[in-house]
Design a protein around this motif. Structure first.
Motif, PDB file in Angstrom:
ATOM      1  N   ARG A   1      33.071  15.429 -47.227  1.00 16.54           N
ATOM      2  CA  ARG A   1      34.022  14.726 -46.362  1.00 16.54           C
ATOM      3  C   ARG A   1      34.557  15.626 -45.248  1.00 16.54           C
ATOM      4  NH1 ARG A   1      34.819  12.762 -51.512  1.00 16.54           N
ATOM      5  NH2 ARG A   1      34.844  10.485 -51.723  1.00 16.54           N
TER       6      ARG A   1
ATOM      7  N   ARG B   1      28.244  10.551 -47.553  1.00 11.49           N
ATOM      8  CA  ARG B   1      29.327   9.919 -46.791  1.00 11.49           C
ATOM      9  C   ARG B   1      29.181   8.402 -46.771  1.00 11.49           C
ATOM     10  NH1 ARG B   1      29.434  14.230 -41.672  1.00 11.49           N
ATOM     11  NH2 ARG B   1      30.656  15.849 -42.780  1.00 11.49           N
TER      12      ARG B   1
ATOM     13  N   ALA C   1      30.205   6.989 -50.150  1.00 12.89           N
ATOM     14  CA  ALA C   1      31.663   7.053 -50.291  1.00 12.89           C
ATOM     15  C   ALA C   1      32.324   5.952 -49.471  1.00 12.89           C
ATOM     16  CB  ALA C   1      32.173   8.425 -49.851  1.00 12.89           C
ATOM     17  N   ALA C   2      31.830   5.724 -48.260  1.00 13.97           N
ATOM     18  CA  ALA C   2      32.383   4.671 -47.407  1.00 13.97           C
ATOM     19  C   ALA C   2      32.163   3.295 -48.015  1.00 13.97           C
ATOM     20  CB  ALA C   2      31.745   4.747 -46.020  1.00 13.97           C
TER      21      ALA C   2
ATOM     22  N   SER D   1      35.763   9.259 -45.316  1.00 17.30           N
ATOM     23  CA  SER D   1      34.390   9.504 -45.774  1.00 17.30           C
ATOM     24  C   SER D   1      33.723  10.644 -45.027  1.00 17.30           C
ATOM     25  CB  SER D   1      33.554   8.229 -45.631  1.00 17.30           C
ATOM     26  OG  SER D   1      34.140   7.162 -46.329  1.00 17.30           O
TER      27      SER D   1
END
Length: 284
Positions: free
Chosen positions: A186, A225, A228-229, A247
């Motif tokens: 992140r 990322r 995570a998003a 993210s």
């Protein structure tokens, strides 16, 4: 964070470790050990990191991991408001490898253990009832209970986790790199910093990383990322610009373009489709 070695030690008179975990947050770091491990998630959700792979997990998620395969589960209770509850069973392959290979009835189990070197994921509706029974029996009876569980898993829909087999020739260096990425994706990750972790020049590291993973460092960071998003979009009401920032994306316009290319839909449409859900990978 680096992948740390976990010394798995059974108690006196025990050949396997059984744990029932209830915590607000999983506290195990990215780690590895020579034992096999079965982890079943009864409640809670988050992201599961195995080797260089990352996927969401939720209730009913069950994974069998082979020896020395680095892994960790990360949940964020502020996103779903739930503690995590999990069953974890760890056992050494020497427990029966030499004996089961002689029994044709257990060929499915032996194949399962062999495939687990890259990780196997199940949706464990077919075996959920077996985990709680480990609480009900004395340690000596957990051995046949484990065999029963592995037999049931060998007959259940499953799929192998991908892109993890390459770690075995150099798993310590590999785990060190991915432990760092998991902890810092992140943030802005510098190639020079990661290369220095494993004692390589940036050029040598790029060759090493591409050979090991088939991808660039940026490809892996971007993948983490994106996952995570996606998790934040599905599990929270955070504004899309905050999801992008949390993210690891500094540009909202780039995030929107990259997310649509990766997931096939814009962040807003993705949220409408998966709001309140975990996009669990299918088993077969």
């Amino acid at each position: 964070m680096k992948a740390v070695f976990e010394h798995v030690r059974a108690g006196s008179g025990e050949s396997l470790i059984y744990k029932r975990i209830t915590l607000p947050v999983f506290d195990a770091p990215f780690h590895f050990h020579p034992e096999y491990e079965v982890t079943y998630i009864k409640s809670g959700s988050g992201m599961r990191y195995v080797g260089m792979g990352v996927e969401p997990f939720g209730p009913g998620d069950c994974v069998l991991l082979g020896p020395d395969l680095a892994h960790c589960w990360i949940n964020h209770p502020e996103e779903d408001g739930r503690d995590v509850e999990a069953y974890v069973i760890q056992f050494n392959g020497e427990l029966w490898n030499q004996n089961l290979t002689k029994w044709p009835e257990f060929e499915g189990v032996m194949r399962l253990l062999d495939f687990s070197k890259g990780g196997i994921v199940f949706h464990a509706s077919q075996v959920e009832d077996l985990f709680g029974k480990f609480d009900e029996v004395a340690p000596a009876y957990r051995i046949p209970q484990l065999l029963n569980l592995l037999l049931r898993l060998s007959e259940s829909p499953h799929r192998t986790l991908t892109a993890t087999y390459a770690v075995y020739e150099d798993h310590q260096r590999f785990n060190l790199v991915f432990g760092y990425i998991i902890n810092h994706f992140r943030e802005q990750i510098e190639l020079e910093t990661v290369a220095e972790l494993v004692g390589l020049t940036p050029t040598s590291f790029c060759r090493y990383f591409k050979k090991m993973t088939g991808k660039t460092l940026f490809d892996i960071v971007l993948h983490y990322r994106m996952e995570a998003a996606a998790q934040l979009l599905a599990a929270t009401e955070h504004p899309i610009n905050l999801v992008a920032f949390e993210s690891g994306f500094e540009s909202l316009s780039y995030f929107n373009r990259a997310f649509k290319k990766c997931k096939g839909s814009a962040p807003k449409m993705f949220r409408q489709k998966y709001r309140g859900k975990l996009k669990q990978p299918k088993t077969r």
